[in-house]
Design an enzyme around this catalytic site. Structure first.
Site, short mmCIF file in Angstrom:
data_model
loop_
_atom_site.label_atom_id
_atom_site.label_comp_id
_atom_site.label_asym_id
_atom_site.label_seq_id
_atom_site.Cartn_x
_atom_site.Cartn_y
_atom_site.Cartn_z
N HIS A 1 1.25 -1.30 -0.19
CA HIS A 1 -0.39 -0.70 -0.16
C HIS A 1 0.93 1.21 0.07
O HIS A 1 2.17 0.60 0.06
CB HIS A 1 -0.81 -0.24 1.25
N HIS B 1 3.91 1.83 2.70
CA HIS B 1 5.07 0.48 1.72
C HIS B 1 6.01 1.65 0.52
O HIS B 1 7.03 2.38 0.29
CB HIS B 1 4.65 -0.71 1.06
N CYS C 1 2.34 -12.36 19.87
CA CYS C 1 1.43 -11.87 18.51
C CYS C 1 2.27 -12.95 17.11
O CYS C 1 3.04 -11.77 16.59
CB CYS C 1 1.59 -10.88 18.56
N CYS D 1 2.14 -9.85 14.60
CA CYS D 1 3.40 -8.93 14.42
C CYS D 1 4.64 -9.78 14.35
O CYS D 1 5.46 -8.83 13.95
CB CYS D 1 3.57 -8.10 15.76
N CYS E 1 -3.22 -7.90 21.00
CA CYS E 1 -2.19 -6.79 20.49
C CYS E 1 -3.17 -5.69 20.52
O CYS E 1 -3.66 -5.64 19.35
CB CYS E 1 -1.66 -7.87 19.21
N HIS F 1 -2.82 -5.40 15.89
CA HIS F 1 -4.15 -6.57 15.89
C HIS F 1 -5.64 -6.58 16.09
O HIS F 1 -6.43 -7.22 15.93
CB HIS F 1 -3.46 -7.61 15.68
N LYS G 1 -3.16 5.41 11.14
CA LYS G 1 -1.57 4.74 10.92
C LYS G 1 -2.80 4.02 9.02
O LYS G 1 -3.81 3.20 9.70
CB LYS G 1 -1.15 3.98 11.33
N LYS H 1 -3.00 -2.37 6.43
CA LYS H 1 -4.02 -4.08 6.08
C LYS H 1 -5.24 -4.43 6.99
O LYS H 1 -5.97 -3.95 6.82
CB LYS H 1 -3.80 -4.18 5.22
ZN LIG Z 1 0.20 -8.09 15.84
#
Ligand SMILES: [Zn+2]
Length: 512
Positions: A19, A22, A128, A131, A153, A156, A303, A306
């Site tokens: 996206h 990046h 996680c 992550c 997390c 997430h 932020k 995805k």
């Molecule tokens: Zn995470």
């Protein structure tokens, strides 16, 4: 000998969909690399993909394929096409599934083990998978909805897994003082200032040893002295920066390219400025030149990611405004190192004000006047001193800004030239001078000044806008490729050829 400039993006987690977050990193790194190439530096830009770890394995299985086939597919269908789309001129692309990477990782790890920096120990922690990272209690937040009553997390919003394993550990805790000394001795090692402070504070609180292997799955690089373990994905991924340039295999190439500068998002600055230099010290190689942690792209205040479903694909923007405008906008509108908000309105406004009406209009007016008053031949006379002085100062300031990674400042200097030249046209009114026989020499100087200024701006903007600057350069009589011009001499270029009429560089875009 030319100065060395080796610069890297992070290697991207291949499971993600590329996206503009990046793309932002890729473009910034590419602009820096292109700028250094135009200085004549021995430049090498590295990018690539991070392909091991449990998350990849799980997704591959869910797609009823092998992790190798899954990552091959993502690299070819998503990651490499994004680089092409954005005109990224990387010199190399490393995949952590490359044989050269596996070889480098094993050599590096064995050296750490032989030197006594790795030991075997027991381990229990919260992990996680999203992550691919261990979480401390401070990283977790209370869950909501189906996870009500559990800790999840923060990134997430999903529960973490408690991992109990006997693993290999890297003695990270032993490097606290050496790291603090590094930050103090080299204040420009971690940039910008707020990221440096954050990293220093983190280390000052004390470091714990790092678990660097896993034995519960096998999608990774086997630990050289114990094949029942694979190397922890982050630890292994950092080694791409040296495995790509011949670490342990090609000493000549390694000596030529290392140390490197790492351009990373601020969220992974800790890995690059704490764990990575400790690994380098343990292995006895030079510490990286710089770690620059840039800000996040925010969309609607969040932020871009995805996980949060705010991802915008670069193609959505390039299809409407073009690749050059994409690169220009993100480098110009956001102070490099700070967070920045993306909005279609702001992109549209800058495109029309700065590119179409600013640079594009200056070019078309100037070319038209040289045709009309001098039959397309650029007068071979010196530019007016006031503008010549401004060109020299702008080039010098822009070049100095690049050494501080302030890409937006370098662009600002180029656009200062464009603004001044547009003002110069209005003040000098060449259409009035043209009617006065006594003003012909002055008109020559005005036209020569405009052409020289455009050439200078084209050179300065070439690392940012690869296509339109080449068209502009050729249109004002520049020879060869604009990317081959020495950027530090940009103000000294003197147009003496012919101008050519070209289609608008930045055609107007109708509101969507
Ligand atoms: Zn995470």
């Amino acid at each position: 000998m030319p100065a060395r400039f080796t610069v890297t993006t992070p290697i991207y987690y291949v499971n993600d969909v590329p996206h503009i977050g990046h793309a932002y990193n890729e473009v910034a790194t590419d602009v820096l690399a292109r700028w250094h190439r135009m200085r004549g530096d021995d430049t090498f830009m590295l990018t690539g993909t991070d392909e091991h770890g449990q998350k990849i394995l799980r997704t591959a299985v869910a797609h009823e394929t092998t992790p190798q086939e899954w990552t091959d597919r993502l690299v070819e269908s998503a990651w490499k096409p994004q680089l092409e789309l954005l005109d990224i001129a990387n010199d190399d692309f490393i995949r952590t599934t490359d044989e050269r990477h596996k070889v480098g990782v094993r050599i590096f790890l064995q050296r750490l083990y032989d030197a006594g920096w790795i030991y075997h120990g027991e381990f229990e922690a919260e992990y996680c998978v999203g992550c691919e990272e261990y979480k401390t209690p401070g990283d977790l937040v209370p869950g909501t909805g189906e996870y009500e009553g559990q800790l999840v997390c923060a990134i997430h919003s999903r529960p973490v897994e408690t991992v109990r394993e006997a693993n290999y550990f890297f003695k990270l805790s032993q490097f606290q003082q050496q790291l603090l000394d590094l930050y103090d001795a080299r204040p420009d090692y971690v940039q910008p200032e707020h990221v440096r402070n954050e990293v220093r504070q983190f280390v000052a609180q004390g470091l714990t040893d790092l678990s660097i292997s896993r034995s519960t799955f096998d999608w990774g690089i086997a630990v050289p002295w114990d094949e029942t373990h694979v190397v922890y994905v982050w630890f292994e991924a950092l080694l791409n920066y040296v495995s790509a340039i011949g670490y342990g295999v090609d000493e000549e190439q390694f000596a030529r390219r290392w140390p490197a500068t790492h351009i990373v998002g601020k969220d992974i600055a800790r890995f690059h400025a704490v764990i990575w230099p400790a690994m380098q010290m343990a292995a006895g190689i030079e510490v990286s030149d710089h770690v620059f942690g840039h800000g996040w792209l925010l969309v609607g205040g969040e932020k871009m990611s995805k996980a949060k479903a705010t991802g915008i694909e670069p193609r959505q923007i390039t299809d409407v405004f073009g690749v050059d405008a994409f690169r220009y906008y993100f480098m110009r509108a956001i102070a490099f190192g700070s967070d920045g908000s993306f909005s279609w309105e702001d992109l549209d406004a800058r495109y029309h004000a700065e590119l179409a009406n600013g640079l594009g209009n200056l070019a078309s007016r100037t070319i038209a006047m040289v045709h009309k008053y001098r039959d397309g031949v650029v007068p071979d006379v010196a530019p007016v001193p006031e503008v010549a002085a401004l060109l020299a100062t702008s080039v010098e300031r822009a070049d100095a800004a690049i050494d501080r990674f302030q890409i937006h400042e370098a662009i600002e200097q180029a656009m200062r030239i464009v603004d001044r030249l547009n003002g110069f046209v209005t003040e000098q009114a060449p259409w009035v001078l043209a009617k006065d026989d006594a003003q012909q020499e002055h008109l020559d100087a005005v036209l020569a000044t405009l052409v020289q200024g455009i050439g200078t701006a084209a050179i300065l903007l070439a690392p940012v806008m690869t296509r339109s600057t080449q068209a502009l350069w050729a249109a004002v009589g520049g020879e060869g490729a604009v990317r081959d011009q020495p950027i530090r001499e940009a103000a000294a270029w003197r147009g003496t050829g012919r101008v050519e009429t070209i289609p608008p560089l930045f055609p107007r875009v109708e509101a969507q």
